[in-house]
Structure formats: C-alpha cells, structure tokens
Motif scaffolding. Structure first.
Motif, PDB file in Angstrom:
ATOM      1  N   PRO A 137     -35.655  -8.728  14.947  1.00  0.00           N
ATOM      2  CA  PRO A 137     -34.507  -9.012  13.834  1.00  0.00           C
ATOM      3  C   PRO A 137     -33.170  -8.406  14.952  1.00  0.00           C
ATOM      4  O   PRO A 137     -32.892  -7.593  15.135  1.00  0.00           O
ATOM      5  CB  PRO A 137     -34.452  -8.018  12.478  1.00  0.00           C
ATOM      6  N   GLY A 138     -33.240  -9.246  15.555  1.00  0.00           N
ATOM      7  CA  GLY A 138     -31.868  -9.409  16.407  1.00  0.00           C
ATOM      8  C   GLY A 138     -32.194  -8.861  17.974  1.00  0.00           C
ATOM      9  O   GLY A 138     -33.575  -8.742  18.116  1.00  0.00           O
ATOM     10  N   PRO A 139     -31.009  -8.529  18.711  1.00  0.00           N
ATOM     11  CA  PRO A 139     -31.354  -8.536  20.407  1.00  0.00           C
ATOM     12  C   PRO A 139     -31.770  -7.459  19.981  1.00  0.00           C
ATOM     13  O   PRO A 139     -31.540  -6.250  19.940  1.00  0.00           O
ATOM     14  CB  PRO A 139     -29.475  -8.486  20.517  1.00  0.00           C
ATOM     15  N   LEU A 140     -32.712  -6.757  21.339  1.00  0.00           N
ATOM     16  CA  LEU A 140     -33.795  -5.440  21.300  1.00  0.00           C
ATOM     17  C   LEU A 140     -33.017  -5.293  23.040  1.00  0.00           C
ATOM     18  O   LEU A 140     -33.806  -6.415  24.056  1.00  0.00           O
ATOM     19  CB  LEU A 140     -35.138  -5.759  20.609  1.00  0.00           C
ATOM     20  N   THR A 141     -33.786  -4.191  23.675  1.00  0.00           N
ATOM     21  CA  THR A 141     -32.999  -4.281  25.114  1.00  0.00           C
ATOM     22  C   THR A 141     -33.709  -2.481  24.677  1.00  0.00           C
ATOM     23  O   THR A 141     -33.708  -1.558  24.523  1.00  0.00           O
ATOM     24  CB  THR A 141     -31.730  -4.084  26.035  1.00  0.00           C
ATOM     25  N   VAL A 142     -34.558  -3.099  25.866  1.00  0.00           N
ATOM     26  CA  VAL A 142     -35.228  -1.796  26.374  1.00  0.00           C
ATOM     27  C   VAL A 142     -34.657  -1.025  27.583  1.00  0.00           C
ATOM     28  O   VAL A 142     -34.967  -1.813  28.485  1.00  0.00           O
ATOM     29  CB  VAL A 142     -36.585  -1.472  26.347  1.00  0.00           C
ATOM     30  N   VAL A 143     -34.490   0.225  28.293  1.00  0.00           N
ATOM     31  CA  VAL A 143     -34.247   1.063  29.341  1.00  0.00           C
ATOM     32  C   VAL A 143     -34.927   1.820  29.465  1.00  0.00           C
ATOM     33  O   VAL A 143     -35.235   2.992  28.965  1.00  0.00           O
ATOM     34  CB  VAL A 143     -32.162   1.355  29.361  1.00  0.00           C
ATOM     35  N   SER A 144     -35.757   1.486  30.878  1.00  0.00           N
ATOM     36  CA  SER A 144     -36.618   2.765  31.725  1.00  0.00           C
ATOM     37  C   SER A 144     -36.055   3.763  32.505  1.00  0.00           C
ATOM     38  O   SER A 144     -35.648   2.790  33.419  1.00  0.00           O
ATOM     39  CB  SER A 144     -38.135   2.359  31.371  1.00  0.00           C
ATOM     40  N   GLU A 145     -35.984   4.982  32.007  1.00  0.00           N
ATOM     41  CA  GLU A 145     -35.265   6.043  33.209  1.00  0.00           C
ATOM     42  C   GLU A 145     -36.989   6.793  33.895  1.00  0.00           C
ATOM     43  O   GLU A 145     -37.895   6.550  32.975  1.00  0.00           O
ATOM     44  CB  GLU A 145     -34.539   6.005  33.049  1.00  0.00           C
ATOM     45  N   GLY A 146     -36.583   6.907  34.994  1.00  0.00           N
ATOM     46  CA  GLY A 146     -37.094   8.044  35.712  1.00  0.00           C
ATOM     47  C   GLY A 146     -37.461   7.431  37.281  1.00  0.00           C
ATOM     48  O   GLY A 146     -36.746   7.594  38.011  1.00  0.00           O
ATOM     49  N   GLY A 155     -29.526  10.435  40.623  1.00  0.00           N
ATOM     50  CA  GLY A 155     -30.345  11.340  39.639  1.00  0.00           C
ATOM     51  C   GLY A 155     -29.884  10.116  38.949  1.00  0.00           C
ATOM     52  O   GLY A 155     -29.245   9.159  38.418  1.00  0.00           O
ATOM     53  N   LEU A 156     -30.904  11.015  37.211  1.00  0.00           N
ATOM     54  CA  LEU A 156     -30.353  10.139  36.554  1.00  0.00           C
ATOM     55  C   LEU A 156     -29.260  10.321  35.637  1.00  0.00           C
ATOM     56  O   LEU A 156     -28.578   9.383  35.275  1.00  0.00           O
ATOM     57  CB  LEU A 156     -31.081  10.947  34.702  1.00  0.00           C
ATOM     58  N   VAL A 157     -28.677  12.243  35.664  1.00  0.00           N
ATOM     59  CA  VAL A 157     -27.275  12.035  35.067  1.00  0.00           C
ATOM     60  C   VAL A 157     -26.129  10.625  36.448  1.00  0.00           C
ATOM     61  O   VAL A 157     -25.259  10.343  35.546  1.00  0.00           O
ATOM     62  CB  VAL A 157     -26.855  12.982  35.990  1.00  0.00           C
ATOM     63  N   GLN A 158     -26.139  10.456  37.339  1.00  0.00           N
ATOM     64  CA  GLN A 158     -25.502  10.043  38.436  1.00  0.00           C
ATOM     65  C   GLN A 158     -25.379   8.203  38.087  1.00  0.00           C
ATOM     66  O   GLN A 158     -24.991   8.059  37.962  1.00  0.00           O
ATOM     67  CB  GLN A 158     -25.875   9.931  40.094  1.00  0.00           C
ATOM     68  N   ARG A 159     -27.046   7.760  37.440  1.00  0.00           N
ATOM     69  CA  ARG A 159     -27.338   6.520  36.886  1.00  0.00           C
ATOM     70  C   ARG A 159     -26.423   6.268  35.235  1.00  0.00           C
ATOM     71  O   ARG A 159     -26.600   5.076  35.443  1.00  0.00           O
ATOM     72  CB  ARG A 159     -28.698   6.175  37.396  1.00  0.00           C
ATOM     73  N   LEU A 160     -26.340   7.241  34.961  1.00  0.00           N
ATOM     74  CA  LEU A 160     -26.441   7.301  33.628  1.00  0.00           C
ATOM     75  C   LEU A 160     -24.537   5.859  33.213  1.00  0.00           C
ATOM     76  O   LEU A 160     -24.995   5.571  32.435  1.00  0.00           O
ATOM     77  CB  LEU A 160     -25.304   8.617  32.808  1.00  0.00           C
ATOM     78  N   PRO A 161     -24.157   5.643  34.102  1.00  0.00           N
ATOM     79  CA  PRO A 161     -22.656   4.405  33.378  1.00  0.00           C
ATOM     80  C   PRO A 161     -23.462   3.192  33.472  1.00  0.00           C
ATOM     81  O   PRO A 161     -23.350   2.559  32.269  1.00  0.00           O
ATOM     82  CB  PRO A 161     -21.752   4.787  34.615  1.00  0.00           C
ATOM     83  N   THR A 162     -24.661   3.501  34.353  1.00  0.00           N
ATOM     84  CA  THR A 162     -25.265   2.029  34.408  1.00  0.00           C
ATOM     85  C   THR A 162     -26.504   2.178  32.637  1.00  0.00           C
ATOM     86  O   THR A 162     -25.465   0.833  32.645  1.00  0.00           O
ATOM     87  CB  THR A 162     -26.284   2.144  36.171  1.00  0.00           C
TER      88      THR A 162
END
Length: 297
Positions: free
Chosen positions: A98-107, A149-156
């Motif tokens: 139901p509606g747009p679903l978006t998954v982001v995988s980090e690591g 780093g995950l922290v540095q990529r957070l804005p994306t």
C-alpha cells in the motif's frame, strides 16, 4: 578486493556510489587486499510494523558473488561463520504494498549491492520495492579521515527517504582498534541509529558474523571477543533503539566462530560466499523475513 557484478535483473535498484573501494591504512589495507568492495542508494515511505526479532532459518536460494570490510577493539566472547554459493531466485516476489516502499541498506562489503549478495537477491525478488544499496567495501560506523563511514554518508540516506533501513556493520571497525572498548563501538552505533530513526524510517540491524583471520591475530581476537557482547546488545535493543534484528549470528550454520574458516561459507574468512546457494543465500533468507515484516508483507 574484487567487486561483484551488479544484478542484471534487480528492479528499482540504484548505485549512487558505483564500484568504489575506500582508501584504508594499517589493518584496513590488509583486509581490502582480501576482498571486493561496492555501494548504492534510495528513498520512500513505509507501513507501521511492530518490533521484530527473527532467528535464522535453513538456507534458501539466491544469486552470485560477495565483497569485504575492515576491523576495531573491545572485550567479550567468540562466535563463527561460513557459506556456499547462491543464485538469483531464493525469495518469492512480494505483491505490491500500500503505497511507495523504499529500502536502503547500509554497511560494508558484505552488504554490497550486486546480484550475488543478499541485497541484490532481495531487490531482484521484490520488484515493487525501491531499493538503494548504500554499503561500501571497507566501511565503518565513522571515518572522518577517509569519508567511508555511515555517519559521513547519512545525508545521502536521508535524501533517499527510506521506509526501512537495514544495517550490517562491524567487520572492519569492531576489531581493528578504532574503538577503545566494546561499549565505545556500541555508543557510536546507537548514535548513528538514532539519527536514522529521526527520519521516521524503521531500522533493522544485523548481528555481526564471525571472521577467520589468523594472519591478523590482534584484529581476529578482538573481533571474536567483542562480537558476542555486541550481538547480545543488538538483540536486546529491539523495541527500544531499533525496530528489528536480522540475527545472522544466531544461524546454526553461519553464526559459529568456526564457520568463518569454512571456505564453502566464507570464501576468505571474512566474506560470505555469493549466490543463492552460498553464505549470501542464507543471509538473504533471514534478511527477507525481517524486511518483509517491517514493510507490512
């Protein structure tokens, strides 16, 4: 390290970072010499889902090869891992939600977005979900010097407007000495997770897999000692700090410390073998059950 090829049949997958590897020094350089690296990115809304804790099941089929990370310090007890080779059809496609679903995988490299990894297998089997693979080889929670780093990529990640964010980290920085203690590593993890949760996304964190790196005894021992402590903390955080855990370390095949020395499960003592029939396939089966539940499937 080598990069795996991107899944040819993955739907709605984007690769904002391309096949880049991060520059590393010391232990990181040695690890990067062992395996491959890569990355991706994405966004969208989500349905409400109660905290989920899933214990791994038997292996399931999924597609091709996988990459690697780098370590950090602390104290605890050990575990283990290992895996075969998967193919691109271990998970049945889900019907449109139901509606747009978006998954982001980090690591790190274990979660690189490509056909033979659990991320690529999931995306290929879920064409109705917009999937962004932001993970990069050699990544750590924070990398102020190299930016990997995950922290540095957070804005994306924030710009991708995720419904669900999945995170598997620690192979590079849990045992390499970056953090003076296990608690320091956990504090950094929870700080990052809180920032992600602030976007309104559901967050699922994977428990850390074992490694088999006898040529790097300090890194290997530190990782083994801290891993049980960190994994227990991740499991205990469901319902408070995080919404779910995909418990890879609890898998009877991939989770034990000895498993990492099995080349059919971990091709180099660090990276799960690729494809639906390999270590990545087992990961995909556990990962899929948790992510689908968070999406409301």
């Amino acid at each position: 390290m080598r990069h795996g090829q991107e899944a040819a049949n993955a739907v709605h997958v984007r690769f904002p970072y391309g096949r880049q590897g991060a520059k590393m020094t010391g232990v990181s350089m040695l690890l990067l010499a062992l395996c491959a690296c890569g990355g991706g990115g994405g966004g969208g809304p989500a349905t409400t889902a109660a905290p989920v804790t899933v214990v791994p099941a038997a292996s399931t089929p999924v597609p091709t090869p996988t990459p690697s990370p780098t370590p950090s310090p602390v104290s605890a007890a050990p575990e283990q891992t290992a895996a075969p080779t998967p193919s691109p059809t271990s998970v049945a496609p889900i019907s449109a939600g139901p509606g747009p679903l978006t998954v982001v995988s980090e690591g790190d490299s274990i979660s690189l977005m490509w056909a033979g990894a659990h991320t690529g297998l999931y995306a290929a089997a879920h064409p109705s979900v917009t999937y962004y693979g932001n993970a990069r080889g050699g990544a750590r929670i924070s990398d102020t010097g190299g930016g990997n780093g995950l922290v540095q990529r957070l804005p994306t990640l924030v710009g991708e407007k995720p419904t669900v964010v999945t995170l598997l980290i620690g192979a590079n920085d849990l045992g390499d000495g970056q953090y003076p203690s296990t608690q320091a590593w956990l504090d950094a993890l929870w700080s990052y997770v809180a920032a992600v949760k602030a976007t309104g996304a559901k967050v699922a964190v994977g428990t850390i897999l074992p490694i088999c790196m006898p040529s790097m005894p300090d890194y290997d021992n530190r990782h083994k000692t801290r891993r049980p402590v960190v994994n227990a903390a991740i499991r205990a955080a469901v319902g408070t700090k995080i919404d779910a855990v995909y418990d890879l370390a609890a898998d009877p095949v991939m989770g034990p410390d000895a498993a990492a020395c099995d080349k059919t499960l971990f091709k180099d003592g660090l990276h799960p073998t690729e494809g639906a029939d390999g270590g990545q396939g087992r990961i995909a089966a556990i990962y899929t059950r948790v992510v689908d539940k968070l999406l409301g499937y």
